[in-house]
Enzyme design. Structure first.
Site, short mmCIF file in Angstrom:
data_model
loop_
_atom_site.label_atom_id
_atom_site.label_comp_id
_atom_site.label_asym_id
_atom_site.label_seq_id
_atom_site.Cartn_x
_atom_site.Cartn_y
_atom_site.Cartn_z
N CYS A 101 38.23 42.99 43.81
CA CYS A 101 38.91 42.23 44.85
C CYS A 101 37.90 41.66 45.83
O CYS A 101 36.89 42.29 46.14
CB CYS A 101 39.97 43.08 45.56
SG CYS A 101 39.36 44.05 46.94
N GLU A 102 38.17 40.44 46.26
CA GLU A 102 37.20 39.76 47.11
C GLU A 102 37.24 40.25 48.55
O GLU A 102 36.39 39.89 49.35
CB GLU A 102 37.39 38.24 47.04
CG GLU A 102 38.68 37.72 47.64
CD GLU A 102 38.80 36.22 47.43
OE1 GLU A 102 38.30 35.71 46.43
OE2 GLU A 102 39.42 35.57 48.29
N HIS A 103 38.21 41.10 48.88
CA HIS A 103 38.28 41.61 50.25
C HIS A 103 37.50 42.90 50.43
O HIS A 103 36.94 43.14 51.49
CB HIS A 103 39.74 41.82 50.66
CG HIS A 103 40.54 40.57 50.58
ND1 HIS A 103 41.80 40.52 50.04
CD2 HIS A 103 40.24 39.30 50.95
CE1 HIS A 103 42.25 39.27 50.09
NE2 HIS A 103 41.32 38.51 50.64
N HIS A 104 37.50 43.77 49.41
CA HIS A 104 36.83 45.08 49.53
C HIS A 104 35.79 45.30 48.45
O HIS A 104 35.13 46.33 48.43
CB HIS A 104 37.86 46.21 49.46
CG HIS A 104 38.97 46.07 50.45
ND1 HIS A 104 40.17 45.47 50.15
CD2 HIS A 104 39.05 46.45 51.74
CE1 HIS A 104 40.95 45.49 51.21
NE2 HIS A 104 40.29 46.07 52.19
N GLN A 142 44.33 38.70 42.79
CA GLN A 142 45.09 38.64 41.54
C GLN A 142 45.91 37.35 41.44
O GLN A 142 46.03 36.76 40.36
CB GLN A 142 46.00 39.87 41.43
CG GLN A 142 46.70 39.97 40.08
CD GLN A 142 47.53 41.24 39.98
OE1 GLN A 142 47.17 42.27 40.52
NE2 GLN A 142 48.65 41.15 39.28
N HIS A 170 45.12 48.09 42.03
CA HIS A 170 44.06 47.69 42.95
C HIS A 170 43.46 48.93 43.59
O HIS A 170 44.15 49.64 44.33
CB HIS A 170 44.63 46.76 44.03
CG HIS A 170 45.02 45.42 43.49
ND1 HIS A 170 44.47 44.26 43.97
CD2 HIS A 170 45.85 45.08 42.49
CE1 HIS A 170 44.98 43.24 43.28
NE2 HIS A 170 45.81 43.71 42.38
N CYS A 172 41.39 49.19 45.91
CA CYS A 172 41.30 49.14 47.37
C CYS A 172 42.56 49.71 48.00
O CYS A 172 42.56 50.11 49.15
CB CYS A 172 41.04 47.72 47.88
SG CYS A 172 42.25 46.50 47.40
#
Ligand SMILES: [Zn+2]
Length: 209
Positions: A101-104, A142, A170, A172
């Site tokens: 995931c590009e956030h975590h 996603q 996920h 995260c």
């Protein structure tokens, strides 16, 4: 000799998110950045157990993010048109993938169902899996990955329709933050006859469930 074994065209990178053409940091710089993170976490990057860790993590990054060097449009270029007029749904079921995931930068682990109804041209079935991998091996969300896979197949093959369903866990969410386990996220993108024809949509949903 089938078309798959014919001479391959040189790779052309079309995705602007690729770093390879730009000012990519060196491997040494990447390893130094990891030593900084280890120090920041509170450990000593020079101790024995951690001495090779930055190099290992950089090699893992090469694997996790190999998709930036792959061009999904190029993967779908070689098509077959001798299909005896085959125009029913083609489905590749349950393609396993690991993304981040590009956030975590936490793992997203799941499966993809990819279907299309050809309009003359078909691709080797393994190419659909390679398109999934090319988008999975990047920093992702996603929803975006689902749309990218469907849009690329639609743009290149110009089929009657495309359907993509992705189910993924996920990390995260499961290993940090709210710590929700066993929760799958399901996303889908339906184009052409998968969007407009309830029968086609139902057939695909039945296969994926
Ligand atoms: Zn996340």
């Amino acid at each position: 000799m089938d078309a798959n074994h014919a001479a391959r065209k040189p790779k052309v990178l079309r995705d602007r998110s690729s770093l390879l053409g730009g000012d990519r940091p060196s491997r040494q710089e990447a390893e130094a950045a990891l030593r900084t993170l280890l120090r920041w976490a509170g450990d000593d990057p020079e101790r024995n157990g951690l001495a090779d860790t930055p190099a290992r993590v950089v090699r893992a990054f090469e694997e996790h993010f190999a998709g930036y060097a792959q061009d999904p449009v190029e993967i779908l270029q070689r098509t077959f048109d001798e299909t005896e007029g085959y125009d029913e749904m083609i489905v590749l079921r349950g393609i396993r993938f690991e993304s981040h995931c590009e956030h975590h930068m936490a793992p997203i682990v799941g499966r993809a169902w990819v279907a299309y109804v050809p309009s003359g041209r078909v691709v080797g079935i393994s190419k659909l899996a390679r398109v999934v991998q090319a988008y999975a091996k990047r920093l992702q969300i996603q929803e975006k990955m689902t749309a990218q896979i469907a849009n690329t197949i639609n743009d290149v093959l110009k089929p009657h329709g495309v359907g993509v369903i992705i189910k993924a866990e996920h990390h995260c969410m499961s290993t940090r933050g709210v710590h929700k386990h066993d929760a799958d996220m399901v996303t889908s993108r339906m184009l052409g006859c998968f969007r407009d024809n309830p029968m086609t949509r139902q057939e695909f949903l039945a296969i994926a469930n």
